[in-house]
Enzyme design. Structure first.
Site, mmCIF file in Angstrom:
data_model
loop_
_atom_site.group_PDB
_atom_site.id
_atom_site.type_symbol
_atom_site.label_atom_id
_atom_site.label_comp_id
_atom_site.label_asym_id
_atom_site.label_seq_id
_atom_site.Cartn_x
_atom_site.Cartn_y
_atom_site.Cartn_z
ATOM 1 N N ARG A 263 0.830 -1.195 0.000
ATOM 2 C CA ARG A 263 0.000 0.000 0.000
ATOM 3 C C ARG A 263 0.870 1.253 0.000
ATOM 4 O O ARG A 263 1.840 1.336 0.753
ATOM 5 C CB ARG A 263 -0.930 0.012 1.222
ATOM 6 C CG ARG A 263 -1.846 -1.201 1.258
ATOM 7 C CD ARG A 263 -2.840 -1.135 2.388
ATOM 8 N NE ARG A 263 -3.613 -2.382 2.460
ATOM 9 C CZ ARG A 263 -4.565 -2.624 3.357
ATOM 10 N NH1 ARG A 263 -4.864 -1.700 4.243
ATOM 11 N NH2 ARG A 263 -5.206 -3.778 3.351
ATOM 12 N N SER A 353 -10.475 -5.471 10.227
ATOM 13 C CA SER A 353 -11.771 -4.953 9.775
ATOM 14 C C SER A 353 -12.514 -6.098 9.116
ATOM 15 O O SER A 353 -11.953 -6.777 8.241
ATOM 16 C CB SER A 353 -11.602 -3.813 8.766
ATOM 17 O OG SER A 353 -11.235 -2.612 9.409
ATOM 18 N N ARG A 391 0.828 -6.009 12.918
ATOM 19 C CA ARG A 391 0.202 -5.357 14.078
ATOM 20 C C ARG A 391 0.046 -6.346 15.235
ATOM 21 O O ARG A 391 0.101 -5.947 16.400
ATOM 22 C CB ARG A 391 -1.147 -4.757 13.673
ATOM 23 C CG ARG A 391 -0.989 -3.603 12.693
ATOM 24 C CD ARG A 391 -2.286 -2.867 12.443
ATOM 25 N NE ARG A 391 -2.084 -1.754 11.522
ATOM 26 C CZ ARG A 391 -2.900 -0.720 11.363
ATOM 27 N NH1 ARG A 391 -4.008 -0.664 12.093
ATOM 28 N NH2 ARG A 391 -2.629 0.239 10.503
#
Length: 431
Positions: A263, A353, A391
């Protein structure tokens, strides 16, 4: 992509609902105008084609009767020229219409909180108690650098900012985390998959990354193929059935994959400039589902629990929130974020998410199933992180740190670490 029939039949309602997603009414007015023009031109050209077909039949009859067909042939040529002109105009209008439609986000589900940004998100629940330290906890990047298992300086030297080298037991920990995740998801019924890491523009369009978010990706240049490095395995996993009709009895279908994600992080200057939270390249274990419409929200709950289970087994405190209309992703109708506790920041940070896109992606990618009557219907697609690996490593380093700089390994990961139960300065390189 939205169903144009919803815009036609419930225009005022859709204007309001899409305003909650940040869409200006002028954009929808433009789509409405283009849609009307294209429908008028389609009707016009179909009428002219019928006239041309009728004229062609009359020409044949005149020739069979030995009569002069010159005038009728001239009429047919004129009709053909007019049809060609209209078709060219229609092609341009349809291209404009499709481009506008492709940039409109999904409509939010009725129970999604309305609000402009993350401040309108709503917490659903918390699990686990954030650790209380008797000393000031260090950030994961400080721990990793002091142990020598994370090298951001070397990453910046060879690739630039937001790249990192994992070293020794740091690399082993990353591998342990994603292998553990994949094993857990396989037990939950997900089909493990290794996907292409490069995809074409049509595939990026299918899940909603293109055309609106081209600046967020890394694309291959100086090549005659349209290839982009995947921002998430959601893209190749969801497009697995692009252009296909799935037998209804096979649904729901669960996929999982670990992949690197690439990204550009456009627009994130100054945010999370240190550490593993916001990288240009990172690993993520993805979950993707294909479900019948009547089952998709049940499947969203189950998918989110699958992500939460990973954190519970790792002994990490977390919370679940539902995102507001202004904070959701482009393709989502409803999204849950799972946020893990990060002691050094004294807050929860997103680690997953999980979204139900309903038929939004399926309409773009033409993914359908046959219902009980054998009629093709658009499937509902869902995706979720299970979890973001870097993460997760960051959360382990911070939550399992000790005052002397040692990092304990969560019990469930010890077998994946070859029996290593802690990372110290003495064993950090794993040799």
């Amino acid at each position: 992509m939205l169903d144009i029939r919803e815009l036609r039949e419930h225009y005022d309602e859709m204007v309001q609902r899409l305003a909650d997603r940040g869409v200006d009414k002028a954009e929808l007015d433009q789509i409405q105008t283009l849609d009307q023009k294209r429908r008028e031109l389609i009707a016009q050209t179909e009428k002219l084609k019928q006239q041309r077909n009728q004229a062609s039949q009359e020409i044949g009859a005149l020739k069979r009767d030995g009569k002069d067909a010159a005038d009728k042939m001239a009429e047919t040529r004129k009709l053909g020229n007019t049809i060609t002109e209209i078709d060219q105009t229609l092609k341009a209008i349809e291209a404009d219409y499709n481009d506008h439609m492709a940039r409109i986000p999904n409509v939010a589900h009725d129970d999604v909180p309305v609000g402009p940004d993350e401040d309108s998100n709503v917490e659903i629940h918390r699990r686990g108690e954030p650790l209380q330290f008797t000393y000031t906890p260090k950030a994961h990047y400080e721990i990793g650098e002091e142990l020598g298992i994370l090298d951001f300086e070397a990453g910046a030297k060879v690739a630039g900012a937001r790249f990192v080298y994992y070293r020794g037991l740091g690399a082993r920990l990353e591998r342990a985390v994603y292998n553990f995740m994949l094993d857990q998801h396989q037990k939950e019924g997900y089909i493990e998959t290794i996907t292409p890491y490069l995809v074409n523009d049509k595939t990026m369009y299918g899940t909603g990354q293109f055309p609106k978010f081209k600046e967020d990706v890394f694309s291959i240049v100086n090549d005659d193929r349209d290839l982009t490095l995947i921002p998430t395995a959601e893209v190749p996993l969801t497009n697995y059935y692009a252009g296909e009709i799935i037998p209804g009895e096979q649904l729901p279908i669960y996929f999982t994959a670990m992949s690197p994600c690439f990204r550009s992080e456009a627009g994130s200057a100054g945010r999370d400039t240190r550490g593993l939270i916001r990288m240009h390249q990172f690993h993520k274990v993805e979950m993707v589902k294909f479900a019948k419409p009547e089952d998709s929200y049940k499947e969203l709950e189950h998918m989110t629990v699958c992500g939460e289970n990973i954190l519970e087994k790792l002994g990490l405190a977390y919370r679940r929130i539902v995102l507001s209309t202004g904070d959701m992703g482009f393709s989502a109708a409803k999204t849950y974020d799972i946020e893990v506790w990060m002691p050094a920041q004294d807050t929860y940070r997103e680690i997953s998410s999980c979204s139900n896109c309903e038929d939004f992606q399926a309409r773009r990618a033409q993914i359908r199933y046959r219902d009980e009557n054998g009629k093709p219907q658009l499937v509902h697609t869902l995706n979720g992180s299970g979890l973001a690996v870097g993460r997760t490593v960051a959360a382990i380093l911070e939550n399992y740190q000790t005052e002397d700089g040692t990092v304990k390994i969560p019990d469930v990961l010890v077998p994946y670490m070859g029996g290593v139960s802690e990372i110290t300065k003495d064993n950090a390189m794993g040799i």
